[in-house]
Design a protein around this motif. Structure first.
Motif, short mmCIF file in Angstrom:
data_model
loop_
_atom_site.label_atom_id
_atom_site.label_comp_id
_atom_site.label_asym_id
_atom_site.label_seq_id
_atom_site.Cartn_x
_atom_site.Cartn_y
_atom_site.Cartn_z
N VAL A 107 12.29 7.35 -1.64
CA VAL A 107 11.19 7.33 -2.25
C VAL A 107 10.80 8.77 -2.39
CG1 VAL A 107 10.51 4.99 -1.54
CG2 VAL A 107 9.77 6.77 -0.31
N GLY A 108 9.93 8.99 -3.48
CA GLY A 108 9.21 10.19 -3.93
C GLY A 108 8.03 9.86 -4.58
N PHE A 109 7.23 10.64 -4.80
CA PHE A 109 5.61 10.17 -5.55
C PHE A 109 5.33 11.12 -6.59
CE2 PHE A 109 5.93 9.29 -0.93
CZ PHE A 109 5.80 7.66 -0.95
N ARG A 110 6.47 11.74 -7.34
CA ARG A 110 6.05 12.33 -8.56
C ARG A 110 7.29 12.57 -9.34
NH1 ARG A 110 7.73 17.74 -8.70
NH2 ARG A 110 8.45 18.33 -6.76
N GLY B 280 -0.15 6.58 2.75
CA GLY B 280 -0.40 5.38 2.09
C GLY B 280 0.78 4.43 1.81
N TYR B 281 2.01 5.23 1.66
CA TYR B 281 3.17 4.36 1.44
C TYR B 281 3.61 3.82 2.84
CZ TYR B 281 8.36 3.18 0.79
OH TYR B 281 9.42 2.45 0.45
N ALA B 282 3.45 4.43 3.98
CA ALA B 282 3.63 3.90 5.34
C ALA B 282 2.78 2.63 5.84
CB ALA B 282 3.19 5.32 6.32
N GLU B 283 1.47 2.71 5.17
CA GLU B 283 0.89 1.76 5.35
C GLU B 283 1.04 0.50 4.56
OE1 GLU B 283 -4.26 0.61 5.13
OE2 GLU B 283 -3.56 2.75 4.96
N SER B 284 1.33 0.68 3.03
CA SER B 284 1.49 -0.39 2.57
C SER B 284 2.87 -1.13 2.30
CB SER B 284 1.15 -0.03 0.85
OG SER B 284 2.00 1.00 0.43
N VAL C 214 4.18 9.39 10.17
CA VAL C 214 3.92 7.97 9.64
C VAL C 214 5.37 7.02 9.59
CG1 VAL C 214 2.28 9.02 8.15
CG2 VAL C 214 4.59 8.59 7.16
N GLY C 215 6.60 7.50 10.15
CA GLY C 215 7.56 6.30 10.03
C GLY C 215 8.68 6.52 9.41
N PHE C 216 8.66 7.46 8.58
CA PHE C 216 10.03 7.77 7.82
C PHE C 216 10.98 8.29 8.87
CE2 PHE C 216 7.08 8.10 4.37
CZ PHE C 216 7.57 7.64 3.12
#
Length: 290
Positions: free
Chosen positions: A257-260, A281-285, A25-27
């Motif tokens: 970035v992390g998500f928890r 979702g992060y990649a898209e937004s 996704v692009g990281f």
């Protein structure tokens, strides 16, 4: 801006598919957690959470950092891996240089070596390394790792280490960036003098500007302000396109970035599918809009 995905203390079986998903996704990179052991008794204080407690670490899985990096590197092709951070002064620096050089070579220069001084006195004790003068030991270890991973004959004669003229093989085709973690004055000065970058560990958002200012001052004093330098930051601004632009204006090169909440006690119950959905979702937004 480059984007780094941070995951730690989760099911070890998740790391490889998460690395593949982050790359897809692009990281740009993914952090690699490091922990030696969990002592049954300890008076040490953890410096990066509100109350200094360590209980959130108990029974959490920490695959050995270099082995985990090798495994993730084998199933990806572009994603960089950044230990966040490797506890360098508790380890033999010649061995670290050999491990890091091998991984960087095998992954086609996809290692950014994040290093720091362990906050746990027990890490030093179980590894048979004195806790005293750990900062100076760290400085010498950085110099040894940097010297040996260049591939030429290198020798070092310091207060803690005495390395005869040796070289290691294989080494990567590009220098391994050495990134210094930590918020202390000593860590910021070390990053300015010896590092190719600095890794922020999160915390009070209002403190970030002060840390960046001190870091810049030390770089100017050391005559390193004009060199290429990575600044990796954990910030709530990393979760919106406008916030990314604010971080760019501060000179930040990499947002983490992390998500928890990794500091929560108990096991990570979030399923793999949810973690991958967070990445997508992060990649898209954010990534696609910056």
């Amino acid at each position: 801006m480059r984007f780094t995905y941070a995951e730690a203390m989760t099911n070890p079986d998740y790391y490889l598919p998460l690395a593949q998903a982050a790359e897809k996704v692009g990281f740009h990179s993914m952090t690699v957690p490091d922990s030696i052991c969990y002592p049954e008794e300890s008076d040490s204080v953890y410096p990066y959470n509100a109350d200094g407690s360590r209980e959130f670490l108990e029974d959490k899985a920490f695959p050995e950092a270099f082995i985990l990096t090798s495994a993730m590197g084998a199933v990806t092709s572009t994603l960089r891996f950044t230990p966040f951070v490797l506890k360098l002064p508790v380890r033999p620096p010649v061995l670290v240089a050999k491990q890091a050089a091998t991984i960087a070579h095998m992954t086609n220069n996809r290692l950014g070596l994040g290093v720091g001084v362990s906050p746990w006195r027990e890490d030093f004790e179980v590894m048979g390394v004195p806790f005293a003068k750990r900062g100076k030991r760290m400085d010498e270890a950085i110099d040894i790792v940097r010297g040996l991973t260049r591939g030429d004959y290198f020798e070092f004669h310091g207060e803690f280490y005495d390395v005869p003229s040796i070289k290691i093989n294989p080494v990567p085709t590009e220098p391994i960036p050495i990134l210094i973690g930590g918020h202390s004055d000593a860590a910021l000065r070390r990053a300015a003098v010896r590092g190719d970058g600095w890794m922020h560990a999160g915390g009070d958002p209002d403190e970030l500007d002060r840390l960046l200012g001190v870091l810049q001052k030390y770089r100017e004093e050391a005559g390193t302000a004009d060199r290429p330098f990575e600044i990796h930051v954990i910030s709530l601004d990393g979760y919106t396109p406008d916030g990314i632009r604010r971080l760019e204006d501060k000179g930040v090169t990499d947002v983490v970035v992390g998500f928890r909440n990794s500091y929560a006690e108990g096991p990570d119950l979030e399923p793999l599918e949810a973690k991958i959905a967070n990445l997508e979702g992060y990649a898209e937004s954010v990534i696609a809009r910056t």
